[in-house]
Design a protein around this motif. Structure first.
Motif, PDB file in Angstrom:
ATOM      1  N   LEU A 146       7.387  -7.351   2.743  1.00 42.81           N
ATOM      2  CA  LEU A 146       8.362  -6.701   1.851  1.00 42.81           C
ATOM      3  C   LEU A 146       7.668  -6.133   0.620  1.00 42.81           C
ATOM      4  CD1 LEU A 146      11.218  -9.379   1.878  1.00 42.81           C
ATOM      5  CD2 LEU A 146      11.270  -7.123   2.973  1.00 42.81           C
ATOM      6  N   CYS A 147       7.979  -4.879   0.315  1.00 44.18           N
ATOM      7  CA  CYS A 147       7.412  -4.229  -0.863  1.00 44.18           C
ATOM      8  C   CYS A 147       8.400  -4.330  -2.025  1.00 44.18           C
ATOM      9  CB  CYS A 147       7.095  -2.773  -0.566  1.00 44.18           C
ATOM     10  SG  CYS A 147       6.510  -1.871  -2.011  1.00 44.18           S
ATOM     11  N   THR A 148       7.937  -4.893  -3.140  1.00 41.81           N
ATOM     12  CA  THR A 148       8.820  -5.066  -4.302  1.00 41.81           C
ATOM     13  C   THR A 148       9.256  -3.724  -4.880  1.00 41.81           C
ATOM     14  OG1 THR A 148       6.776  -5.373  -5.556  1.00 41.81           O
ATOM     15  CG2 THR A 148       8.052  -7.343  -5.061  1.00 41.81           C
ATOM     16  N   TYR A 149       8.431  -2.696  -4.678  1.00 40.46           N
ATOM     17  CA  TYR A 149       8.719  -1.404  -5.298  1.00 40.46           C
ATOM     18  C   TYR A 149       9.741  -0.593  -4.510  1.00 40.46           C
ATOM     19  CZ  TYR A 149       7.706   2.692  -8.191  1.00 40.46           C
ATOM     20  OH  TYR A 149       7.793   3.744  -9.058  1.00 40.46           O
ATOM     21  N   CYS A 150       9.620  -0.575  -3.190  1.00 41.40           N
ATOM     22  CA  CYS A 150      10.459   0.365  -2.435  1.00 41.40           C
ATOM     23  C   CYS A 150      11.455  -0.291  -1.476  1.00 41.40           C
ATOM     24  CB  CYS A 150       9.583   1.367  -1.670  1.00 41.40           C
ATOM     25  SG  CYS A 150       8.648   0.638  -0.317  1.00 41.40           S
ATOM     26  N   ASN A 151      11.435  -1.629  -1.374  1.00 39.13           N
ATOM     27  CA  ASN A 151      12.392  -2.275  -0.492  1.00 39.13           C
ATOM     28  C   ASN A 151      13.818  -2.079  -0.998  1.00 39.13           C
ATOM     29  OD1 ASN A 151      14.152  -4.878   0.070  1.00 39.13           O
ATOM     30  ND2 ASN A 151      12.726  -4.618   1.744  1.00 39.13           N
ATOM     31  N   GLU A 185       0.819  -1.218   0.000  1.00 34.58           N
ATOM     32  CA  GLU A 185       0.000   0.000   0.000  1.00 34.58           C
ATOM     33  C   GLU A 185       0.856   1.273   0.000  1.00 34.58           C
ATOM     34  OE1 GLU A 185       0.416  -2.037   2.436  1.00 34.58           O
ATOM     35  OE2 GLU A 185       0.590  -0.961   4.334  1.00 34.58           O
ATOM     36  N   CYS A 186       2.150   1.152   0.363  1.00 38.84           N
ATOM     37  CA  CYS A 186       3.050   2.307   0.292  1.00 38.84           C
ATOM     38  C   CYS A 186       3.229   2.795  -1.147  1.00 38.84           C
ATOM     39  CB  CYS A 186       4.407   1.965   0.905  1.00 38.84           C
ATOM     40  SG  CYS A 186       5.008   0.308   0.510  1.00 38.84           S
ATOM     41  N   CYS A 187       3.107   1.888  -2.107  1.00 38.42           N
ATOM     42  CA  CYS A 187       3.503   2.181  -3.483  1.00 38.42           C
ATOM     43  C   CYS A 187       2.456   1.841  -4.542  1.00 38.42           C
ATOM     44  CB  CYS A 187       4.770   1.404  -3.825  1.00 38.42           C
ATOM     45  SG  CYS A 187       6.170   1.866  -2.796  1.00 38.42           S
TER      46      CYS A 187
HETATM   47 ZN   LIG Z   1       6.540   0.286  -1.152  1.00 42.69          ZN
END
Ligand SMILES: [Zn+2]
Length: 191
Positions: free
Chosen positions: A161-166, A105-107
């Motif tokens: 873990l976020c694939t976009y911003c990790n 949801e962050c990205c």
């Molecule tokens: Zn993210």
């Protein structure tokens, strides 16, 4: 290890069972595989979509699910567990779930139209959990599916873990790479 099994993923809610002496399912279009075969890897490829692994350690049944927004919208996780119950007599309280890296949801900003569709379809989930502004929380939908299936809360494991911003791990992201992307393979094998 006897075989590595994966499907032609099409963002559907088609679910296949792998049985070693039946015709191959490798060229089938679908997004979840269930098996009770030993020493066979079943897996899904993802880059932003959600990989989910299910394990019934009592009946020795496993599943791998590829759940992008379409699969998530169509509750592929709920349907996979329903098939595990029906075809393999799995009890939901024996199933453990592992939710892998995905766009979080962050990205994960979505259109107003898609937001409206999700709010309508997933009206049983708290709005605040489902969205942060226009950012969709796919995991909240999947956890809702798992709980609705009768799974125990402490059997739900999420990597977060976020694939976009990790930045800690090299994770493939479809959105971030604008289409020129690698994919990750999430799999499970029964010994
Ligand atoms: Zn993210």
């Amino acid at each position: 290890m006897k075989d590595v099994v994966y499907l032609k993923q099409v963002h559907s809610d088609n679910i296949f069972t792998y049985v070693s002496d039946k015709p191959s399912i490798k060229d089938k279009e679908g997004d979840a595989i269930i098996t009770n075969e030993k020493k066979v890897i079943v897996g899904v490829f993802t880059a932003d979509c959600v990989p989910i692994i299910l394990v019934d350690e009592v009946n020795k049944v496993v599943a791998a699910i590829h759940s992008g927004w379409r699969g998530t919208f169509n509750s592929i996780t709920f349907k996979t567990i329903a098939k595990m119950k029906k075809d393999y007599n799995c009890k939901p309280e024996n199933i453990k779930a592992y939710i892998g890296p995905h766009i979080r949801e962050c990205c994960y900003e979505v259109s107003e139209e898609l937001k409206a569709r999700f709010l309508n379809e997933k009206s049983d989930i708290d709005k605040e959990k489902l969205f942060n502004k226009n950012n969709l929380n796919l995991e909240s939908c999947i956890i809702s599916d798992l709980k609705k299936s009768g799974m125990l809360e402490n059997h739900i494991n999420a990597l977060g873990l976020c694939t976009y911003c990790n930045k800690e791990f090299k994770l493939h992201s479809y959105r971030k790479s604008k289409g020129d992307y690698g994919r990750m393979f999430a799999f499970v094998i029964l010994e």
